[in-house]
Design a protein around this motif. Structure first.
Motif, PDB file in Angstrom:
ATOM      1  N   LEU A   1       0.847  -1.195   0.000  1.00 45.66           N
ATOM      2  CA  LEU A   1       0.000   0.000   0.000  1.00 45.66           C
ATOM      3  C   LEU A   1       0.883   1.246   0.000  1.00 45.66           C
ATOM      4  O   LEU A   1       1.029   1.935   1.013  1.00 45.66           O
ATOM      5  CB  LEU A   1      -0.934  -0.014   1.214  1.00 45.66           C
ATOM      6  CG  LEU A   1      -1.958  -1.150   1.247  1.00 45.66           C
ATOM      7  CD1 LEU A   1      -2.770  -1.097   2.536  1.00 45.66           C
ATOM      8  CD2 LEU A   1      -2.892  -1.063   0.024  1.00 45.66           C
ATOM      9  N   LEU A   2       1.452   1.536  -1.164  1.00 49.98           N
ATOM     10  CA  LEU A   2       2.330   2.694  -1.323  1.00 49.98           C
ATOM     11  C   LEU A   2       1.527   3.844  -1.908  1.00 49.98           C
ATOM     12  O   LEU A   2       0.890   3.702  -2.948  1.00 49.98           O
ATOM     13  CB  LEU A   2       3.498   2.345  -2.246  1.00 49.98           C
ATOM     14  CG  LEU A   2       4.348   1.139  -1.846  1.00 49.98           C
ATOM     15  CD1 LEU A   2       5.361   0.824  -2.936  1.00 49.98           C
ATOM     16  CD2 LEU A   2       5.057   1.385  -0.528  1.00 49.98           C
ATOM     17  N   SER A   3       1.573   4.970  -1.250  1.00 52.67           N
ATOM     18  CA  SER A   3       0.836   6.138  -1.737  1.00 52.67           C
ATOM     19  C   SER A   3       1.491   6.700  -2.989  1.00 52.67           C
ATOM     20  O   SER A   3       2.692   6.513  -3.225  1.00 52.67           O
ATOM     21  CB  SER A   3       0.774   7.215  -0.661  1.00 52.67           C
ATOM     22  OG  SER A   3       2.073   7.715  -0.402  1.00 52.67           O
ATOM     23  N   VAL A   4       0.702   7.397  -3.792  1.00 51.30           N
ATOM     24  CA  VAL A   4       1.230   8.048  -4.989  1.00 51.30           C
ATOM     25  C   VAL A   4       2.290   9.073  -4.593  1.00 51.30           C
ATOM     26  O   VAL A   4       3.319   9.222  -5.265  1.00 51.30           O
ATOM     27  CB  VAL A   4       0.090   8.729  -5.782  1.00 51.30           C
ATOM     28  CG1 VAL A   4       0.656   9.537  -6.943  1.00 51.30           C
ATOM     29  CG2 VAL A   4      -0.896   7.690  -6.296  1.00 51.30           C
ATOM     30  N   SER A   5       2.053   9.759  -3.486  1.00 49.99           N
ATOM     31  CA  SER A   5       3.013  10.783  -3.043  1.00 49.99           C
ATOM     32  C   SER A   5       4.356  10.166  -2.681  1.00 49.99           C
ATOM     33  O   SER A   5       5.410  10.771  -2.926  1.00 49.99           O
ATOM     34  CB  SER A   5       2.445  11.566  -1.855  1.00 49.99           C
ATOM     35  OG  SER A   5       2.234  10.708  -0.737  1.00 49.99           O
ATOM     36  N   LEU A   6       4.356   8.955  -2.105  1.00 48.63           N
ATOM     37  CA  LEU A   6       5.615   8.295  -1.763  1.00 48.63           C
ATOM     38  C   LEU A   6       6.387   7.942  -3.031  1.00 48.63           C
ATOM     39  O   LEU A   6       7.589   8.201  -3.126  1.00 48.63           O
ATOM     40  CB  LEU A   6       5.358   7.040  -0.934  1.00 48.63           C
ATOM     41  CG  LEU A   6       6.594   6.187  -0.606  1.00 48.63           C
ATOM     42  CD1 LEU A   6       7.607   6.995   0.203  1.00 48.63           C
ATOM     43  CD2 LEU A   6       6.213   4.916   0.133  1.00 48.63           C
ATOM     44  N   ILE A   7       5.699   7.371  -4.009  1.00 46.95           N
ATOM     45  CA  ILE A   7       6.350   7.025  -5.276  1.00 46.95           C
ATOM     46  C   ILE A   7       6.885   8.283  -5.954  1.00 46.95           C
ATOM     47  O   ILE A   7       7.998   8.296  -6.491  1.00 46.95           O
ATOM     48  CB  ILE A   7       5.379   6.283  -6.205  1.00 46.95           C
ATOM     49  CG1 ILE A   7       4.915   4.958  -5.569  1.00 46.95           C
ATOM     50  CG2 ILE A   7       6.028   6.011  -7.556  1.00 46.95           C
ATOM     51  CD1 ILE A   7       6.025   3.989  -5.284  1.00 46.95           C
ATOM     52  N   ASP A   8       6.109   9.356  -5.916  1.00 45.88           N
ATOM     53  CA  ASP A   8       6.545  10.619  -6.522  1.00 45.88           C
ATOM     54  C   ASP A   8       7.784  11.164  -5.820  1.00 45.88           C
ATOM     55  O   ASP A   8       8.692  11.687  -6.471  1.00 45.88           O
ATOM     56  CB  ASP A   8       5.416  11.653  -6.465  1.00 45.88           C
ATOM     57  CG  ASP A   8       4.288  11.356  -7.439  1.00 45.88           C
ATOM     58  OD1 ASP A   8       4.496  10.521  -8.351  1.00 45.88           O
ATOM     59  OD2 ASP A   8       3.209  11.947  -7.294  1.00 45.88           O
ATOM     60  N   ARG A   9       7.817  11.057  -4.487  1.00 55.13           N
ATOM     61  CA  ARG A   9       8.982  11.550  -3.746  1.00 55.13           C
ATOM     62  C   ARG A   9      10.230  10.752  -4.113  1.00 55.13           C
ATOM     63  O   ARG A   9      11.301  11.328  -4.340  1.00 55.13           O
ATOM     64  CB  ARG A   9       8.741  11.454  -2.229  1.00 55.13           C
ATOM     65  CG  ARG A   9       7.763  12.471  -1.688  1.00 55.13           C
ATOM     66  CD  ARG A   9       7.907  12.636  -0.179  1.00 55.13           C
ATOM     67  NE  ARG A   9       7.776  11.409   0.566  1.00 55.13           N
ATOM     68  CZ  ARG A   9       6.628  10.865   0.954  1.00 55.13           C
ATOM     69  NH1 ARG A   9       5.480  11.462   0.636  1.00 55.13           N
ATOM     70  NH2 ARG A   9       6.601   9.750   1.650  1.00 55.13           N
ATOM     71  N   ILE A  10      10.091   9.441  -4.175  1.00 56.61           N
ATOM     72  CA  ILE A  10      11.238   8.603  -4.524  1.00 56.61           C
ATOM     73  C   ILE A  10      11.712   8.904  -5.940  1.00 56.61           C
ATOM     74  O   ILE A  10      12.920   8.984  -6.208  1.00 56.61           O
ATOM     75  CB  ILE A  10      10.878   7.114  -4.369  1.00 56.61           C
ATOM     76  CG1 ILE A  10      10.658   6.779  -2.886  1.00 56.61           C
ATOM     77  CG2 ILE A  10      11.969   6.225  -4.962  1.00 56.61           C
ATOM     78  CD1 ILE A  10      10.148   5.387  -2.630  1.00 56.61           C
ATOM     79  N   GLU A  11      10.773   9.124  -6.845  1.00 58.49           N
ATOM     80  CA  GLU A  11      11.146   9.467  -8.221  1.00 58.49           C
ATOM     81  C   GLU A  11      11.870  10.812  -8.261  1.00 58.49           C
ATOM     82  O   GLU A  11      12.847  10.977  -8.997  1.00 58.49           O
ATOM     83  CB  GLU A  11       9.911   9.509  -9.114  1.00 58.49           C
ATOM     84  CG  GLU A  11      10.238   9.726 -10.585  1.00 58.49           C
ATOM     85  CD  GLU A  11       9.055   9.505 -11.496  1.00 58.49           C
ATOM     86  OE1 GLU A  11       9.273   9.248 -12.705  1.00 58.49           O
ATOM     87  OE2 GLU A  11       7.903   9.593 -11.011  1.00 58.49           O
ATOM     88  N   GLU A  12      11.411  11.761  -7.460  1.00 52.93           N
ATOM     89  CA  GLU A  12      12.085  13.057  -7.397  1.00 52.93           C
ATOM     90  C   GLU A  12      13.504  12.913  -6.862  1.00 52.93           C
ATOM     91  O   GLU A  12      14.450  13.499  -7.397  1.00 52.93           O
ATOM     92  CB  GLU A  12      11.299  14.025  -6.508  1.00 52.93           C
ATOM     93  CG  GLU A  12      11.958  15.403  -6.391  1.00 52.93           C
ATOM     94  CD  GLU A  12      11.252  16.320  -5.411  1.00 52.93           C
ATOM     95  OE1 GLU A  12      11.682  17.471  -5.270  1.00 52.93           O
ATOM     96  OE2 GLU A  12      10.267  15.878  -4.771  1.00 52.93           O
ATOM     97  N   PHE A  13      13.660  12.121  -5.806  1.00 59.24           N
ATOM     98  CA  PHE A  13      14.996  11.888  -5.255  1.00 59.24           C
ATOM     99  C   PHE A  13      15.910  11.281  -6.318  1.00 59.24           C
ATOM    100  O   PHE A  13      17.070  11.676  -6.458  1.00 59.24           O
ATOM    101  CB  PHE A  13      14.937  10.952  -4.044  1.00 59.24           C
ATOM    102  CG  PHE A  13      14.107  11.458  -2.903  1.00 59.24           C
ATOM    103  CD1 PHE A  13      13.955  12.816  -2.672  1.00 59.24           C
ATOM    104  CD2 PHE A  13      13.467  10.569  -2.041  1.00 59.24           C
ATOM    105  CE1 PHE A  13      13.193  13.284  -1.610  1.00 59.24           C
ATOM    106  CE2 PHE A  13      12.705  11.029  -0.979  1.00 59.24           C
ATOM    107  CZ  PHE A  13      12.567  12.384  -0.768  1.00 59.24           C
TER     108      PHE A  13
END
Length: 260
Positions: free
Chosen positions: A94-106
């Motif tokens: 259950l990974l939030s979209v915001s978590l995936i977006d943050r990791i992609e930004e990093f």
């Protein structure tokens, strides 16, 4: 120290945590940027190493070593993040979209620093706005939620603390079992953990398999201003240390009393 070399997720996560703390305490912009960059590099490396380790375990029974290496080497990082967990576990965490977006930004910032394509300072402006603690928390959240979906216990090192193993004239950083982690939590003041093997196992299954359990322990450890107490009667007992990389803590938590 060989264990440090053969457990890249632990090694890279620990290094990321250390660099994050150092960035927060930096006294100059140059020093801060250095530690932020290092935290970013180690964070992405920790997450990729974690997923590579999981995928290797998943593929090894049905593939040759060469085939496994090809899969690990050529898969894109964000594909590993978004596709591999469901493939390995059988259900998506259950990974939030915001978590995936943050990791992609990093990852984008890390790639921009590594493969600079512009002459401007746009990548560095993003780096300056980055909070290393957000990198640590995001990587930890991903790892914890992966374990939650897998119904396995997450490792204690996602809190950034490590065990210093005393030796005569020195110390080493070691991995240890979660039973000792329970003892360490009690020594640090976590009185709510029940006694007795059966009750402890139930507590670990409830707490170390959920993101809510992680948050509770994270906040508890953040509230601690000291490491696990050291007892003169047990000079060789490994101690859970909050700042395991600092000489002062290595002397107090890692050294044997007679060798200080």
């Amino acid at each position: 120290m060989n264990l440090w070399l053969v457990n890249p997720p632990w090694q890279n996560f620990s290094s990321m945590y250390r660099e994050s703390v150092s960035a927060a305490e930096a006294v100059s912009e140059v020093e801060e940027r250095h530690h932020k960059t290092a935290a970013l590099y180690f964070g992405i490396a920790a997450l990729e190493a974690f997923l590579n380790q999981k995928m290797r375990t998943f593929l090894s029974p049905k593939m040759t070593e060469q085939e496994v290496l090809k899969e690990l080497r050529y898969a894109k990082f964000m594909d590993k993040i978004s596709k591999w967990p469901a493939k390995i576990i059988g259900c998506a965490p259950l990974l939030s979209v915001s978590l995936i977006d943050r990791i992609e930004e990093f990852n984008d910032v890390r790639a921009g620093l590594t493969h600079a394509k512009t002459r401007g300072h746009d990548v560095y402006s993003v780096l300056e706005a980055l909070k290393p603690s957000d990198v640590v928390e995001s990587i930890a959240e991903f790892i914890v939620k992966y374990h939650e979906a897998e119904a396995t216990r997450f490792p204690y090192w996602v809190f950034g603390w490590n065990y210093l193993n005393p030796q005569i004239g020195g110390h080493e950083i070691i991995l240890i079992h979660d039973q000792q982690f329970v003892f360490s939590l009690r020594a640090l003041g976590a009185a709510q953990i029940p006694g007795g093997y059966g009750w402890e196992e139930q507590w670990k299954d409830k707490t170390l398999k959920s993101y809510d359990g992680y948050v509770g322990l994270r906040d508890f450890l953040l509230s601690r201003s000291a490491c696990e107490p050291k007892y003169a009667n047990f000079p060789l007992q490994p101690k859970l240390c909050r700042r395991w990389w600092e000489p002062e803590h290595q002397r107090s938590c890692g050294a044997c009393p007679q060798s200080r």
